[in-house]
Design an enzyme around this catalytic site. Sequence first.
Site, PDB file in Angstrom:
ATOM      1  N   GLY A   1       0.836  -1.204   0.000  1.00 18.31           N
ATOM      2  CA  GLY A   1       0.000   0.000   0.000  1.00 18.31           C
ATOM      3  C   GLY A   1       0.865   1.245   0.000  1.00 18.31           C
ATOM      4  O   GLY A   1       1.885   1.290   0.696  1.00 18.31           O
TER       5      GLY A   1
ATOM      6  N   GLY B   1      24.577  -6.374  20.791  1.00 25.75           N
ATOM      7  CA  GLY B   1      23.423  -5.715  21.412  1.00 25.75           C
ATOM      8  C   GLY B   1      22.869  -6.535  22.559  1.00 25.75           C
ATOM      9  O   GLY B   1      22.327  -7.624  22.341  1.00 25.75           O
TER      10      GLY B   1
ATOM     11  N   GLU C   1      27.933  -5.485  24.029  1.00 26.87           N
ATOM     12  CA  GLU C   1      27.057  -4.332  24.235  1.00 26.87           C
ATOM     13  C   GLU C   1      27.903  -3.057  24.225  1.00 26.87           C
ATOM     14  O   GLU C   1      28.883  -2.961  24.968  1.00 26.87           O
ATOM     15  CB  GLU C   1      26.297  -4.481  25.563  1.00 26.87           C
TER      16      GLU C   1
ATOM     17  N   ALA D   1       4.343  -4.789  20.843  1.00 26.50           N
ATOM     18  CA  ALA D   1       3.123  -5.202  20.158  1.00 26.50           C
ATOM     19  C   ALA D   1       1.870  -4.671  20.868  1.00 26.50           C
ATOM     20  O   ALA D   1       0.931  -4.190  20.221  1.00 26.50           O
ATOM     21  CB  ALA D   1       3.082  -6.730  20.087  1.00 26.50           C
TER      22      ALA D   1
ATOM     23  N   HIS E   1      -3.561 -17.862  48.366  1.00 23.68           N
ATOM     24  CA  HIS E   1      -2.348 -18.508  48.891  1.00 23.68           C
ATOM     25  C   HIS E   1      -2.348 -19.981  48.524  1.00 23.68           C
ATOM     26  O   HIS E   1      -3.384 -20.628  48.650  1.00 23.68           O
ATOM     27  CB  HIS E   1      -2.315 -18.369  50.421  1.00 23.68           C
TER      28      HIS E   1
HETATM   29  P1  FAD Z   1       4.931  -4.899  12.359  1.00 21.50           P
HETATM   30  O1  FAD Z   1       4.650  -6.042  13.229  1.00 21.50           O
HETATM   31  O2  FAD Z   1       6.321  -4.697  11.871  1.00 21.50           O
HETATM   32  O3  FAD Z   1       3.940  -5.036  11.122  1.00 21.50           O
HETATM   33  C1  FAD Z   1       3.936  -4.143  10.066  1.00 21.50           C
HETATM   34  C2  FAD Z   1       3.363  -4.857   8.858  1.00 21.50           C
HETATM   35  O4  FAD Z   1       3.136  -3.894   7.840  1.00 21.50           O
HETATM   36  C3  FAD Z   1       4.305  -5.890   8.264  1.00 21.50           C
HETATM   37  O5  FAD Z   1       3.576  -7.050   7.945  1.00 21.50           O
HETATM   38  C4  FAD Z   1       4.832  -5.219   7.010  1.00 21.50           C
HETATM   39  O6  FAD Z   1       5.169  -6.156   5.987  1.00 21.50           O
HETATM   40  C5  FAD Z   1       3.626  -4.385   6.613  1.00 21.50           C
HETATM   41  N1  FAD Z   1       3.943  -3.211   5.781  1.00 21.50           N
HETATM   42  C6  FAD Z   1       4.912  -2.283   5.964  1.00 21.50           C
HETATM   43  N2  FAD Z   1       4.825  -1.327   4.991  1.00 21.50           N
HETATM   44  C7  FAD Z   1       3.787  -1.688   4.190  1.00 21.50           C
HETATM   45  C8  FAD Z   1       3.205  -1.124   3.033  1.00 21.50           C
HETATM   46  N3  FAD Z   1       3.668   0.030   2.510  1.00 21.50           N
HETATM   47  N4  FAD Z   1       2.167  -1.762   2.469  1.00 21.50           N
HETATM   48  C9  FAD Z   1       1.683  -2.914   2.997  1.00 21.50           C
HETATM   49  N5  FAD Z   1       2.183  -3.480   4.105  1.00 21.50           N
HETATM   50  C10 FAD Z   1       3.220  -2.871   4.692  1.00 21.50           C
HETATM   51  N6  FAD Z   1       6.982  -7.005  21.276  1.00 21.50           N
HETATM   52  C11 FAD Z   1       6.280  -7.341  22.371  1.00 21.50           C
HETATM   53  O7  FAD Z   1       5.409  -6.567  22.800  1.00 21.50           O
HETATM   54  N7  FAD Z   1       6.491  -8.530  23.014  1.00 21.50           N
HETATM   55  C12 FAD Z   1       7.421  -9.410  22.592  1.00 21.50           C
HETATM   56  O8  FAD Z   1       7.591 -10.472  23.196  1.00 21.50           O
HETATM   57  C13 FAD Z   1       8.186  -9.083  21.442  1.00 21.50           C
HETATM   58  N8  FAD Z   1       9.112  -9.940  20.973  1.00 21.50           N
HETATM   59  C14 FAD Z   1       9.809  -9.615  19.842  1.00 21.50           C
HETATM   60  C15 FAD Z   1      10.771 -10.514  19.382  1.00 21.50           C
HETATM   61  C16 FAD Z   1      11.498 -10.213  18.245  1.00 21.50           C
HETATM   62  C17 FAD Z   1      12.551 -11.192  17.755  1.00 21.50           C
HETATM   63  C18 FAD Z   1      11.228  -9.013  17.529  1.00 21.50           C
HETATM   64  C19 FAD Z   1      11.980  -8.689  16.254  1.00 21.50           C
HETATM   65  C20 FAD Z   1      10.278  -8.120  17.978  1.00 21.50           C
HETATM   66  C21 FAD Z   1       9.564  -8.413  19.144  1.00 21.50           C
HETATM   67  N9  FAD Z   1       8.616  -7.534  19.661  1.00 21.50           N
HETATM   68  C22 FAD Z   1       7.919  -7.856  20.792  1.00 21.50           C
HETATM   69  C23 FAD Z   1       8.310  -6.257  19.003  1.00 21.50           C
HETATM   70  C24 FAD Z   1       7.026  -6.411  18.159  1.00 21.50           C
HETATM   71  O9  FAD Z   1       7.216  -7.446  17.228  1.00 21.50           O
HETATM   72  C25 FAD Z   1       6.707  -5.098  17.464  1.00 21.50           C
HETATM   73  O10 FAD Z   1       6.611  -4.065  18.417  1.00 21.50           O
HETATM   74  C26 FAD Z   1       5.385  -5.211  16.726  1.00 21.50           C
HETATM   75  O11 FAD Z   1       5.415  -6.243  15.771  1.00 21.50           O
HETATM   76  C27 FAD Z   1       5.048  -3.889  16.021  1.00 21.50           C
HETATM   77  O12 FAD Z   1       3.813  -4.005  15.407  1.00 21.50           O
HETATM   78  P2  FAD Z   1       3.429  -3.145  14.121  1.00 21.50           P
HETATM   79  O13 FAD Z   1       2.103  -3.630  13.695  1.00 21.50           O
HETATM   80  O14 FAD Z   1       3.630  -1.724  14.418  1.00 21.50           O
HETATM   81  O15 FAD Z   1       4.524  -3.525  13.025  1.00 21.50           O
HETATM   82  P1  NAD Z   2      16.996  -2.800  22.060  1.00 21.12           P
HETATM   83  O1  NAD Z   2      16.887  -1.356  21.857  1.00 21.12           O
HETATM   84  O2  NAD Z   2      16.215  -3.475  23.112  1.00 21.12           O
HETATM   85  O3  NAD Z   2      18.522  -3.192  22.348  1.00 21.12           O
HETATM   86  C1  NAD Z   2      19.563  -2.872  21.485  1.00 21.12           C
HETATM   87  C2  NAD Z   2      20.862  -2.900  22.273  1.00 21.12           C
HETATM   88  O4  NAD Z   2      21.921  -2.784  21.366  1.00 21.12           O
HETATM   89  C3  NAD Z   2      20.984  -1.737  23.259  1.00 21.12           C
HETATM   90  O5  NAD Z   2      21.385  -2.211  24.503  1.00 21.12           O
HETATM   91  C4  NAD Z   2      22.008  -0.841  22.614  1.00 21.12           C
HETATM   92  O6  NAD Z   2      22.764  -0.109  23.551  1.00 21.12           O
HETATM   93  C5  NAD Z   2      22.849  -1.857  21.882  1.00 21.12           C
HETATM   94  N1  NAD Z   2      23.601  -1.331  20.762  1.00 21.12           N
HETATM   95  C6  NAD Z   2      23.239  -0.366  19.880  1.00 21.12           C
HETATM   96  N2  NAD Z   2      24.210  -0.184  18.961  1.00 21.12           N
HETATM   97  C7  NAD Z   2      25.194  -1.047  19.265  1.00 21.12           C
HETATM   98  C8  NAD Z   2      26.465  -1.346  18.681  1.00 21.12           C
HETATM   99  N3  NAD Z   2      26.874  -0.709  17.590  1.00 21.12           N
HETATM  100  N4  NAD Z   2      27.237  -2.287  19.255  1.00 21.12           N
HETATM  101  C9  NAD Z   2      26.812  -2.953  20.374  1.00 21.12           C
HETATM  102  N5  NAD Z   2      25.619  -2.708  20.958  1.00 21.12           N
HETATM  103  C10 NAD Z   2      24.835  -1.776  20.407  1.00 21.12           C
HETATM  104  O7  NAD Z   2      16.720  -3.442  20.624  1.00 21.12           O
HETATM  105  P2  NAD Z   2      16.529  -4.944  20.171  1.00 21.12           P
HETATM  106  O8  NAD Z   2      16.949  -5.869  21.240  1.00 21.12           O
HETATM  107  O9  NAD Z   2      17.145  -5.039  18.829  1.00 21.12           O
HETATM  108  O10 NAD Z   2      14.962  -5.039  20.021  1.00 21.12           O
HETATM  109  C11 NAD Z   2      14.281  -4.175  19.082  1.00 21.12           C
HETATM  110  C12 NAD Z   2      12.916  -3.817  19.578  1.00 21.12           C
HETATM  111  O11 NAD Z   2      12.079  -4.961  19.617  1.00 21.12           O
HETATM  112  C13 NAD Z   2      12.970  -3.214  20.949  1.00 21.12           C
HETATM  113  O12 NAD Z   2      12.414  -1.932  20.899  1.00 21.12           O
HETATM  114  C14 NAD Z   2      12.123  -4.083  21.802  1.00 21.12           C
HETATM  115  O13 NAD Z   2      11.216  -3.367  22.572  1.00 21.12           O
HETATM  116  C15 NAD Z   2      11.361  -4.964  20.827  1.00 21.12           C
HETATM  117  N6  NAD Z   2      11.359  -6.315  21.409  1.00 21.12           N
HETATM  118  C16 NAD Z   2      10.576  -6.513  22.499  1.00 21.12           C
HETATM  119  C17 NAD Z   2      10.578  -7.750  23.117  1.00 21.12           C
HETATM  120  C18 NAD Z   2       9.737  -7.954  24.324  1.00 21.12           C
HETATM  121  O14 NAD Z   2       8.848  -7.141  24.560  1.00 21.12           O
HETATM  122  N7  NAD Z   2       9.962  -8.986  25.111  1.00 21.12           N
HETATM  123  C19 NAD Z   2      11.383  -8.765  22.639  1.00 21.12           C
HETATM  124  C20 NAD Z   2      12.191  -8.511  21.549  1.00 21.12           C
HETATM  125  C21 NAD Z   2      12.160  -7.272  20.932  1.00 21.12           C
END
Ligand code: FAD
Ligand code: NAD
Length: 475
Positions: free
Chosen positions: A122, A188, A211, A327, A451
């Site tokens: 989109g 990281g 880190e 999310a 409890h």
């Molecule tokens: P996204 O999930 O990135 O979805 C965006 C969607 O839009 C995608 O499908 C993309 O393809 C689509 N899109 C983009 N541009 C366009 C376009 N122009 N046209 C059509 N479609 C498009 N968060 C938590 O809260 N708890 C967790 O445990 C957690 N674990 C994570 C673990 C990992 C490994 C990672 C990478 C992230 C994790 N997160 C977690 C973060 C979480 O995944 C994101 O915060 C969340 O997915 C963001 O939701 P969103 O809908 O904004 O974007």
């Molecule tokens: P993050 O921001 O949590 O951590 C990135 C880390 O990388 C930081 O500690 C930062 O200081 C470090 N860093 C940055 N540049 C660096 C470099 N050049 N060399 C070494 N370290 C460096 O980001 P993430 O772990 O990649 O996760 C991305 C996003 O996804 C986060 O915003 C997080 O909230 C979301 N996420 C959430 C969950 C969850 O809710 N459980 C799980 C996974 C991811």
Amino acid sequence: MTDTYDVIVIGGGPAGYPGAIRAGQNGLSVACIDDWKNLDGGHAFGGTCLNAGCIPSKALLESSELVHRAREEFAVHGIKLAGIEVDLKQMQARKAGIVKASTQGILALFKAAKVAGLPGHGRLLPGRKVEYTGLDGNKTVLTAKHVILASGSVPTPLKSAPVNGREIIDSWGALELGSVPKRLGVIGAGVIGLELGSVWRRLGSEVVVLEALDAFLPMADGQVAKEALKHFKKQGLDVRLGAKVSGASVKDGVVEVAYTDAKGPQTLAVDRLVVAIGRRPQTLALLAEGTGVTLDERGFIKVDDECRTGAENVWAVGDCVRGPMLAHKGKEEGVMVADLIAGHHGEVNYKTVPSVIYTAPEIAWVGLTEEQVKASGRPYKVGQFPFLASGRARAMESTAGFVKLIAASDDDEVLGVHIIGPMAGELIAEAVLAMEYSASSEDLQRTIHAHPTLSEALHEAALAADKKAIDFPNR
Ligand code: FAD
Ligand code: NAD
């Protein structure tokens, strides 16, 4: 497919698809366009969270924790298991099945809410028109009264360690490994580094986490971060702070990482290197010229507190806008916008967005850290309760960690709750609810907790804030 809708949502992740569903529930005609591409080239709704984030990572965290417990903890329960083997293929297949069930579930939810799910790309054009490019490459211009941008985020690349999809991978690659690397490097020590580092450590990898910052988990309460680092080190996660990576080269399948820390230049040889240094907003090919939508200096779509962009009736939610990339934060924004569009009340309380890190012990918090409260100058009191003193935690053989509650000294308002320990991600929900209703620590003290449950630890921490804890000596 019609070409006119009340609402078009661009992005079908956890911010976009709930927004589309709520719009449908509100009786609006709605389409959700999503261009996610799976590794096999196929499409699935659910975005990063369902396909390559929250869900698959939690599936592997669960499986790998079971392996760890079977190997290290069952004996103490009097359970003897001989020859525990990891069948990674089955573990990955289970994970893939969970992802598939979750993403396909969205199709059923769309059907129930009368949402038109449109796989493809989109692009917002001026005047709330959207160019939709289907998976077959055909373009159609759709019109909407309102457009919600929910395009999400992508991993931030690191110039000195470019991802090649084989030896140097991003978080998605780290979820898809087909064998356990002997040596795994992670750049990281953020949420992804710790969660995925834990998965592969439990499955047998030697894990080194580099880190850049000198501080560990600076966004968490300092006491919690300190406790967490102690446990991770004990588990064998080699977290190296203040490590600035200057290069990564691959030779004969081995990644040589060059970095500098306080002791000077260092090298690290690993079999796989995960780059997890954060994520950045995804706005590639999303906005045509003249839409009126603007980006901030870091590339996030600019919005107000109610997720309005500068363009009339164009909204943006989730990872592509300011705030934590979580999310549940995106979901609440999507739902809020769909309610506001329908003329209903809608709001997101950004002060009570919980954070959870799904390691062992789990880490969860809501509200202000002690450091933040101290800096604010507001007088405060702290109540703390260790899981070691919880009967349920002892029965579970999960006594690591504590609950820490911070309340204002003047009016007793709960300002922050920080938990490290078993099921912290579940326990934090009570604290979120308490803070949502501006509860005092006395409100929590007077609430009956069953409890023996882990939730008693939060009850006792609230009591401890007034030196009234029963199950642990007050300090
Ligand atoms: P996204 O999930 O990135 O979805 C965006 C969607 O839009 C995608 O499908 C993309 O393809 C689509 N899109 C983009 N541009 C366009 C376009 N122009 N046209 C059509 N479609 C498009 N968060 C938590 O809260 N708890 C967790 O445990 C957690 N674990 C994570 C673990 C990992 C490994 C990672 C990478 C992230 C994790 N997160 C977690 C973060 C979480 O995944 C994101 O915060 C969340 O997915 C963001 O939701 P969103 O809908 O904004 O974007
Ligand atoms: P993050 O921001 O949590 O951590 C990135 C880390 O990388 C930081 O500690 C930062 O200081 C470090 N860093 C940055 N540049 C660096 C470099 N050049 N060399 C070494 N370290 C460096 O980001 P993430 O772990 O990649 O996760 C991305 C996003 O996804 C986060 O915003 C997080 O909230 C979301 N996420 C959430 C969950 C969850 O809710 N459980 C799980 C996974 C991811």
